[in-house]
Design a protein around this motif. Structure first.
Motif, PDB file in Angstrom:
ATOM      1  N   THR A  69      44.420  37.313  51.698  1.00  0.00           N
ATOM      2  CA  THR A  69      43.446  37.520  52.773  1.00  0.00           C
ATOM      3  C   THR A  69      43.294  38.992  53.109  1.00  0.00           C
ATOM      4  OG1 THR A  69      43.913  35.337  53.713  1.00  0.00           O
ATOM      5  CG2 THR A  69      42.887  36.955  55.167  1.00  0.00           C
ATOM      6  N   SER A  70      44.424  39.689  53.212  1.00  0.00           N
ATOM      7  CA  SER A  70      44.380  41.119  53.542  1.00  0.00           C
ATOM      8  C   SER A  70      43.721  41.925  52.435  1.00  0.00           C
ATOM      9  CB  SER A  70      45.801  41.638  53.808  1.00  0.00           C
ATOM     10  OG  SER A  70      46.345  41.055  54.976  1.00  0.00           O
ATOM     11  N   LEU A  71      44.080  41.619  51.196  1.00  0.00           N
ATOM     12  CA  LEU A  71      43.479  42.333  50.067  1.00  0.00           C
ATOM     13  C   LEU A  71      41.973  42.120  50.037  1.00  0.00           C
ATOM     14  CD1 LEU A  71      43.687  43.933  47.402  1.00  0.00           C
ATOM     15  CD2 LEU A  71      43.994  41.736  46.244  1.00  0.00           C
ATOM     16  N   ASN A  72      41.525  40.885  50.187  1.00  0.00           N
ATOM     17  CA  ASN A  72      40.092  40.604  50.129  1.00  0.00           C
ATOM     18  C   ASN A  72      39.333  41.228  51.285  1.00  0.00           C
ATOM     19  OD1 ASN A  72      40.028  39.236  47.691  1.00  0.00           O
ATOM     20  ND2 ASN A  72      40.489  37.256  48.627  1.00  0.00           N
ATOM     21  N   HIS A  73      39.993  41.373  52.424  1.00  0.00           N
ATOM     22  CA  HIS A  73      39.372  42.080  53.552  1.00  0.00           C
ATOM     23  C   HIS A  73      39.052  43.517  53.160  1.00  0.00           C
ATOM     24  CE1 HIS A  73      38.614  43.397  57.682  1.00  0.00           C
ATOM     25  NE2 HIS A  73      39.420  44.418  57.434  1.00  0.00           N
ATOM     26  N   ILE A  74      40.002  44.185  52.527  1.00  0.00           N
ATOM     27  CA  ILE A  74      39.797  45.578  52.123  1.00  0.00           C
ATOM     28  C   ILE A  74      38.779  45.662  50.989  1.00  0.00           C
ATOM     29  CG2 ILE A  74      40.912  47.641  51.198  1.00  0.00           C
ATOM     30  CD1 ILE A  74      41.637  46.873  54.133  1.00  0.00           C
ATOM     31  N   LEU A  75      38.872  44.774  50.021  1.00  0.00           N
ATOM     32  CA  LEU A  75      37.904  44.792  48.923  1.00  0.00           C
ATOM     33  C   LEU A  75      36.486  44.582  49.440  1.00  0.00           C
ATOM     34  CD1 LEU A  75      39.817  42.717  46.205  1.00  0.00           C
ATOM     35  CD2 LEU A  75      39.561  45.211  46.322  1.00  0.00           C
ATOM     36  N   GLN A  76      36.339  43.682  50.396  1.00  0.00           N
ATOM     37  CA  GLN A  76      35.010  43.403  50.959  1.00  0.00           C
ATOM     38  C   GLN A  76      34.432  44.632  51.662  1.00  0.00           C
ATOM     39  OE1 GLN A  76      34.947  40.364  54.011  1.00  0.00           O
ATOM     40  NE2 GLN A  76      32.783  39.900  53.660  1.00  0.00           N
ATOM     41  N   LEU A 132      33.636  45.274  46.869  1.00  0.00           N
ATOM     42  CA  LEU A 132      34.278  44.899  45.611  1.00  0.00           C
ATOM     43  C   LEU A 132      34.500  43.392  45.590  1.00  0.00           C
ATOM     44  CD1 LEU A 132      36.895  47.800  45.446  1.00  0.00           C
ATOM     45  CD2 LEU A 132      34.807  47.576  44.060  1.00  0.00           C
ATOM     46  N   ALA A 133      34.518  42.834  44.417  1.00  0.00           N
ATOM     47  CA  ALA A 133      34.631  41.383  44.279  1.00  0.00           C
ATOM     48  C   ALA A 133      35.976  40.882  44.793  1.00  0.00           C
ATOM     49  CB  ALA A 133      34.471  40.983  42.809  1.00  0.00           C
ATOM     50  N   PRO A 134      35.982  39.770  45.527  1.00  0.00           N
ATOM     51  CA  PRO A 134      37.249  39.217  46.032  1.00  0.00           C
ATOM     52  C   PRO A 134      38.066  38.617  44.893  1.00  0.00           C
ATOM     53  CG  PRO A 134      35.438  37.711  46.474  1.00  0.00           C
ATOM     54  CD  PRO A 134      34.812  38.958  45.926  1.00  0.00           C
ATOM     55  N   LYS A 135      39.347  38.421  45.165  1.00  0.00           N
ATOM     56  CA  LYS A 135      40.272  37.850  44.189  1.00  0.00           C
ATOM     57  C   LYS A 135      40.776  36.505  44.692  1.00  0.00           C
ATOM     58  CE  LYS A 135      40.040  41.495  41.599  1.00  0.00           C
ATOM     59  NZ  LYS A 135      39.371  41.443  40.284  1.00  0.00           N
ATOM     60  N   THR A 136      41.000  35.596  43.767  1.00  0.00           N
ATOM     61  CA  THR A 136      41.601  34.320  44.140  1.00  0.00           C
ATOM     62  C   THR A 136      43.094  34.501  44.361  1.00  0.00           C
ATOM     63  OG1 THR A 136      42.147  33.666  41.865  1.00  0.00           O
ATOM     64  CG2 THR A 136      39.922  33.131  42.684  1.00  0.00           C
ATOM     65  N   GLU A 170      50.572  50.051  45.882  1.00  0.00           N
ATOM     66  CA  GLU A 170      49.826  50.801  44.870  1.00  0.00           C
ATOM     67  C   GLU A 170      49.627  49.957  43.619  1.00  0.00           C
ATOM     68  OE1 GLU A 170      51.706  54.477  44.030  1.00  0.00           O
ATOM     69  OE2 GLU A 170      51.292  55.355  45.993  1.00  0.00           O
ATOM     70  N   GLY A 171      50.679  49.258  43.230  1.00  0.00           N
ATOM     71  CA  GLY A 171      50.587  48.421  42.040  1.00  0.00           C
ATOM     72  C   GLY A 171      49.602  47.283  42.208  1.00  0.00           C
ATOM     73  N   LEU A 172      49.540  46.720  43.400  1.00  0.00           N
ATOM     74  CA  LEU A 172      48.598  45.636  43.664  1.00  0.00           C
ATOM     75  C   LEU A 172      47.162  46.133  43.552  1.00  0.00           C
ATOM     76  CD1 LEU A 172      47.950  42.740  44.575  1.00  0.00           C
ATOM     77  CD2 LEU A 172      48.194  43.528  46.947  1.00  0.00           C
ATOM     78  N   ILE A 173      46.874  47.272  44.152  1.00  0.00           N
ATOM     79  CA  ILE A 173      45.523  47.836  44.083  1.00  0.00           C
ATOM     80  C   ILE A 173      45.193  48.236  42.648  1.00  0.00           C
ATOM     81  CG2 ILE A 173      44.040  49.728  44.833  1.00  0.00           C
ATOM     82  CD1 ILE A 173      44.571  47.556  46.964  1.00  0.00           C
ATOM     83  N   GLU A 174      46.132  48.825  41.941  1.00  0.00           N
ATOM     84  CA  GLU A 174      45.918  49.224  40.554  1.00  0.00           C
ATOM     85  C   GLU A 174      45.505  48.034  39.698  1.00  0.00           C
ATOM     86  OE1 GLU A 174      45.467  51.366  37.223  1.00  0.00           O
ATOM     87  OE2 GLU A 174      46.052  52.314  39.124  1.00  0.00           O
ATOM     88  N   ARG A 175      46.101  46.890  39.956  1.00  0.00           N
ATOM     89  CA  ARG A 175      45.870  45.701  39.128  1.00  0.00           C
ATOM     90  C   ARG A 175      44.667  44.874  39.584  1.00  0.00           C
ATOM     91  NH1 ARG A 175      50.774  47.436  38.840  1.00  0.00           N
ATOM     92  NH2 ARG A 175      52.042  47.109  36.964  1.00  0.00           N
ATOM     93  N   THR A 176      44.262  45.012  40.831  1.00  0.00           N
ATOM     94  CA  THR A 176      43.147  44.196  41.325  1.00  0.00           C
ATOM     95  C   THR A 176      41.854  44.999  41.511  1.00  0.00           C
ATOM     96  OG1 THR A 176      43.885  44.536  43.622  1.00  0.00           O
ATOM     97  CG2 THR A 176      44.647  42.542  42.485  1.00  0.00           C
ATOM     98  N   ALA A 177      41.942  46.310  41.425  1.00  0.00           N
ATOM     99  CA  ALA A 177      40.748  47.163  41.523  1.00  0.00           C
ATOM    100  C   ALA A 177      40.804  48.222  40.429  1.00  0.00           C
ATOM    101  CB  ALA A 177      40.660  47.804  42.907  1.00  0.00           C
ATOM    102  N   SER A 178      41.063  47.774  39.224  1.00  0.00           N
ATOM    103  CA  SER A 178      41.314  48.696  38.115  1.00  0.00           C
ATOM    104  C   SER A 178      40.097  49.520  37.731  1.00  0.00           C
ATOM    105  CB  SER A 178      41.807  47.918  36.895  1.00  0.00           C
ATOM    106  OG  SER A 178      40.862  46.933  36.506  1.00  0.00           O
TER     107      SER A 178
END
Length: 208
Positions: free
Chosen positions: A14-21, A25-29, A42-50
């Motif tokens: 939920t937190s990640l998709n809030h920032i991506l939105q 940027l496209a949300p992640k499941t 940092e690793g989470l952002i690197e892998r989900t917003a590469s």
């Protein structure tokens, strides 16, 4: 902390998709996020917003860190049987610590909510120590516990945890209820692979 004693997946997603939105940027499941956890913010952002620039990744990381630190409680909860397991370990005389690549602010909040009477302390990411899989945080935890690596084990749920245990020179125990699938964990060849909180408690108490 994440994937071993606490189920944090919904809140992290939920937190990640809030920032991506916010950045269009496209949300992640949840399943996509699950595979990317274990490497810190940092690793989470690197892998989900590469696909975004390095500068943009830094912005996303800081925004996620700030947002998640104030939204890490609510849907997060210990896995069933976890608190009972930790209680049984404490009664058996074990000392325990949590070492996480999650930021210290969130770690401290969740420790206070769930583990303050069951775990000696919880360490999160900070500038003072290299993140896992570097062994620095584990060695500092052992120092605070007054424990040698020969008398300690490392419990986790991912390849990062297996690498951390190896780098720190500790026996590795991986659990199959967290953020990686059992067949993936088997291929890592941990010293032990357990499937339930009761099995984990039994592993300790039968060898006490």
């Amino acid at each position: 902390m994440d994937g071993t004693v606490l189920d944090t997946l919904d809140e992290l997603t939920t937190s990640l998709n809030h920032i991506l939105q916010l950045h269009h940027l496209a949300p992640k499941t949840a399943q996509e996020v699950r595979r990317c956890l274990g490497y810190g913010y940092e690793g989470l952002i690197e892998r989900t917003a590469s696909s975004v620039s390095t500068e943009k990744k830094s912005i996303l990381t800081e925004e996620f860190k700030s947002y998640y630190s104030s939204h890490c409680q609510g849907n997060t909860h210990p896995y069933a049987g976890t608190l009972e397991m930790l209680s049984s370990l404490r009664k058996a005389g074990y000392r325990t610590a949590i070492v996480s690549n999650k930021g210290q602010a969130a770690v401290s909040s969740l420790h206070e909510e769930f583990f303050k009477d069951l775990v000696d302390f919880s360490m999160g990411e900070s500038p003072a120590y290299k993140k896992k899989p570097a062994p620095d945080m584990v060695w500092e935890a052992l120092k605070r516990l007054g424990c040698t690596k020969e008398d300690a084990v490392y419990v986790g749920d991912s390849e990062v945890d297996k690498q951390t245990a190896d780098n720190a020179g500790l026996t590795s125990i991986l659990v199959s209820w967290g953020f990686r699938d059992r067949d993936f964990l088997e291929r890592l060849h941990p010293d032990y692979l357990v499937d339930s909180r009761n099995d984990l408690a039994d592993l300790f108490c039968n060898n006490h």
